[in-house]
Design a protein around this motif. Structure first.
Motif, PDB file in Angstrom:
ATOM      1  N   ALA A   6      -8.597 -28.108 -62.902  1.00 34.10           N
ATOM      2  CA  ALA A   6      -7.959 -29.395 -63.193  1.00 34.10           C
ATOM      3  C   ALA A   6      -6.677 -29.228 -64.007  1.00 34.10           C
ATOM      4  N   GLN A   7      -6.423 -28.034 -64.569  1.00 29.61           N
ATOM      5  CA  GLN A   7      -5.249 -27.819 -65.417  1.00 29.61           C
ATOM      6  C   GLN A   7      -4.064 -27.174 -64.695  1.00 29.61           C
ATOM      7  N   VAL A   8      -4.210 -26.789 -63.420  1.00 35.44           N
ATOM      8  CA  VAL A   8      -3.098 -26.180 -62.699  1.00 35.44           C
ATOM      9  C   VAL A   8      -2.041 -27.242 -62.411  1.00 35.44           C
ATOM     10  N   PRO A   9      -0.778 -26.832 -62.178  1.00 37.80           N
ATOM     11  CA  PRO A   9       0.292 -27.815 -61.948  1.00 37.80           C
ATOM     12  C   PRO A   9       0.044 -28.761 -60.770  1.00 37.80           C
ATOM     13  N   GLU A  10      -0.605 -28.269 -59.719  1.00 37.65           N
ATOM     14  CA  GLU A  10      -0.895 -29.099 -58.549  1.00 37.65           C
ATOM     15  C   GLU A  10      -2.398 -29.065 -58.261  1.00 37.65           C
ATOM     16  N   PRO A  11      -3.196 -29.872 -58.967  1.00 39.31           N
ATOM     17  CA  PRO A  11      -4.639 -29.833 -58.729  1.00 39.31           C
ATOM     18  C   PRO A  11      -4.985 -30.189 -57.272  1.00 39.31           C
ATOM     19  N   LEU A  12      -5.979 -29.517 -56.753  1.00 40.03           N
ATOM     20  CA  LEU A  12      -6.396 -29.654 -55.359  1.00 40.03           C
ATOM     21  C   LEU A  12      -7.164 -30.949 -55.125  1.00 40.03           C
ATOM     22  N   THR A  13      -6.827 -31.644 -54.038  1.00 40.17           N
ATOM     23  CA  THR A  13      -7.582 -32.809 -53.596  1.00 40.17           C
ATOM     24  C   THR A  13      -7.921 -32.613 -52.126  1.00 40.17           C
ATOM     25  N   ILE A  14      -9.220 -32.693 -51.791  1.00 43.03           N
ATOM     26  CA  ILE A  14      -9.691 -32.546 -50.416  1.00 43.03           C
ATOM     27  C   ILE A  14     -10.519 -33.779 -50.073  1.00 43.03           C
ATOM     28  N   THR A  15     -10.205 -34.393 -48.930  1.00 41.14           N
ATOM     29  CA  THR A  15     -10.901 -35.592 -48.478  1.00 41.14           C
ATOM     30  C   THR A  15     -11.568 -35.303 -47.139  1.00 41.14           C
ATOM     31  N   SER A  16     -12.763 -35.850 -46.950  1.00 40.31           N
ATOM     32  CA  SER A  16     -13.425 -35.813 -45.656  1.00 40.31           C
ATOM     33  C   SER A  16     -13.133 -37.150 -44.990  1.00 40.31           C
ATOM     34  N   ALA A  17     -12.409 -37.112 -43.872  1.00 41.85           N
ATOM     35  CA  ALA A  17     -12.015 -38.339 -43.174  1.00 41.85           C
ATOM     36  C   ALA A  17     -12.551 -38.285 -41.754  1.00 41.85           C
ATOM     37  N   GLY A  18     -13.751 -38.748 -41.566  1.00 42.06           N
ATOM     38  CA  GLY A  18     -14.431 -38.631 -40.280  1.00 42.06           C
ATOM     39  C   GLY A  18     -14.013 -39.626 -39.230  1.00 42.06           C
ATOM     40  N   SER A  19     -13.050 -40.489 -39.529  1.00 44.25           N
ATOM     41  CA  SER A  19     -12.659 -41.494 -38.543  1.00 44.25           C
ATOM     42  C   SER A  19     -11.170 -41.431 -38.198  1.00 44.25           C
ATOM     43  N   ILE A  20     -10.528 -40.259 -38.360  1.00 41.03           N
ATOM     44  CA  ILE A  20      -9.126 -40.103 -37.992  1.00 41.03           C
ATOM     45  C   ILE A  20      -9.011 -40.192 -36.465  1.00 41.03           C
ATOM     46  N   ASP A  21      -8.046 -40.952 -35.991  1.00 36.84           N
ATOM     47  CA  ASP A  21      -7.848 -41.107 -34.550  1.00 36.84           C
ATOM     48  C   ASP A  21      -7.622 -39.758 -33.869  1.00 36.84           C
ATOM     49  N   HIS A  22      -8.354 -39.504 -32.815  1.00 36.72           N
ATOM     50  CA  HIS A  22      -8.211 -38.344 -31.930  1.00 36.72           C
ATOM     51  C   HIS A  22      -8.459 -36.996 -32.620  1.00 36.72           C
ATOM     52  N   ALA A  23      -9.082 -36.953 -33.762  1.00 40.44           N
ATOM     53  CA  ALA A  23      -9.397 -35.687 -34.413  1.00 40.44           C
ATOM     54  C   ALA A  23     -10.699 -35.135 -33.819  1.00 40.44           C
ATOM     55  N   LEU A  24     -10.864 -33.805 -33.905  1.00 40.81           N
ATOM     56  CA  LEU A  24     -12.013 -33.146 -33.267  1.00 40.81           C
ATOM     57  C   LEU A  24     -13.364 -33.629 -33.774  1.00 40.81           C
ATOM     58  N   ARG A  25     -13.484 -33.839 -35.071  1.00 41.35           N
ATOM     59  CA  ARG A  25     -14.785 -34.189 -35.655  1.00 41.35           C
ATOM     60  C   ARG A  25     -14.950 -35.683 -35.908  1.00 41.35           C
ATOM     61  N   SER A  26     -14.066 -36.514 -35.347  1.00 39.32           N
ATOM     62  CA  SER A  26     -14.143 -37.957 -35.569  1.00 39.32           C
ATOM     63  C   SER A  26     -15.313 -38.562 -34.820  1.00 39.32           C
ATOM     64  N   SER A  27     -15.911 -39.542 -35.459  1.00 41.24           N
ATOM     65  CA  SER A  27     -17.043 -40.232 -34.864  1.00 41.24           C
ATOM     66  C   SER A  27     -17.270 -41.516 -35.649  1.00 41.24           C
ATOM     67  N   PRO A  28     -17.648 -42.613 -34.990  1.00 44.38           N
ATOM     68  CA  PRO A  28     -17.933 -43.835 -35.746  1.00 44.38           C
ATOM     69  C   PRO A  28     -19.268 -43.763 -36.490  1.00 44.38           C
ATOM     70  N   VAL A  29     -20.217 -42.976 -35.938  1.00 45.13           N
ATOM     71  CA  VAL A  29     -21.521 -42.826 -36.576  1.00 45.13           C
ATOM     72  C   VAL A  29     -21.934 -41.358 -36.581  1.00 45.13           C
ATOM     73  N   GLY A  30     -22.755 -40.978 -37.569  1.00 46.14           N
ATOM     74  CA  GLY A  30     -23.255 -39.621 -37.678  1.00 46.14           C
ATOM     75  C   GLY A  30     -24.411 -39.364 -36.730  1.00 46.14           C
ATOM     76  N   GLU A  31     -24.984 -38.161 -36.796  1.00 49.15           N
ATOM     77  CA  GLU A  31     -26.083 -37.766 -35.904  1.00 49.15           C
ATOM     78  C   GLU A  31     -27.328 -38.627 -36.098  1.00 49.15           C
ATOM     79  N   ASP A  32     -27.518 -39.148 -37.302  1.00 44.80           N
ATOM     80  CA  ASP A  32     -28.698 -39.967 -37.593  1.00 44.80           C
ATOM     81  C   ASP A  32     -28.421 -41.462 -37.500  1.00 44.80           C
ATOM     82  N   GLY A  33     -27.230 -41.834 -37.012  1.00 44.05           N
ATOM     83  CA  GLY A  33     -26.900 -43.249 -36.872  1.00 44.05           C
ATOM     84  C   GLY A  33     -26.263 -43.868 -38.109  1.00 44.05           C
TER      85      GLY A  33
END
Length: 163
Positions: A6-33
């Protein structure tokens, strides 16, 4: 995610975005609904969220989020200028990441050492620690490749190349 992240000049931010248009892992619902939601995994170097199945979410009293899909990495301020000796990796032969420790082994298929091409060699590192210290290149538009959305290049310093 690692000491000092958290103290580095550019702290890392990673987001999981499962609904990006036309992305490989996009899906409206998960495996369990369960509904797939956008959520932060790492926010400014600090662990922010968990991929929760319906069962895990119920046990925690939270909403399920569909799991980790389509990683989005926040851009940085690095202008792309090489620092000291720079090895630019263009293609990997193999990538192995230990899901429990984050230790990674990268087998190089094609790379450039100060403009001279070479193949072969291995880089071993703690992937989470390396990414938390890495500088990300700024870009007008993020790179979209497969399930990745983020800066077009990342500078990871103090890495040892094994021949």
């Amino acid at each position: 995610i690692v000491p000092g992240a958290a103290q580095v000049p550019e702290p890392l931010t990673i987001t999981s975005a499962g609904s990006i248009d036309h992305a490989l892992r996009s899906s409206p619902v998960g495996e369990d609904g369960d509904a797939v939601r956008k959520f932060d995994l790492v926010e400014r170097g600090i662990s922010a969220g968990l991929a929760l199945t319906m069962r895990e979410a119920a046990l925690r009293g939270r909403d399920p989020n569909g799991g980790i899909r389509n990683l989005v990495i926040a851009p940085g301020t690095w202008d792309g200028t090489p620092v000291r000796r720079t090895i630019e990796i263009k293609r990997l032969r193999a990538l192995s990441v230990d899901p429990y420790t984050g230790d990674a082994s990268l087998e190089i298929a094609l790379a450039f050492d100060n403009g001279r091409p070479f193949s072969g060699g291995t880089i071993r590192l703690d992937l989470l620690a390396a990414l938390s210290r890495a500088r990300r290149r700024k870009a007008d538009r993020p790179l979209r490749r497969g399930a990745y959305v983020g800066p077009p290049s990342v500078l990871i310093e103090r890495v040892e190349l094994l021949a």
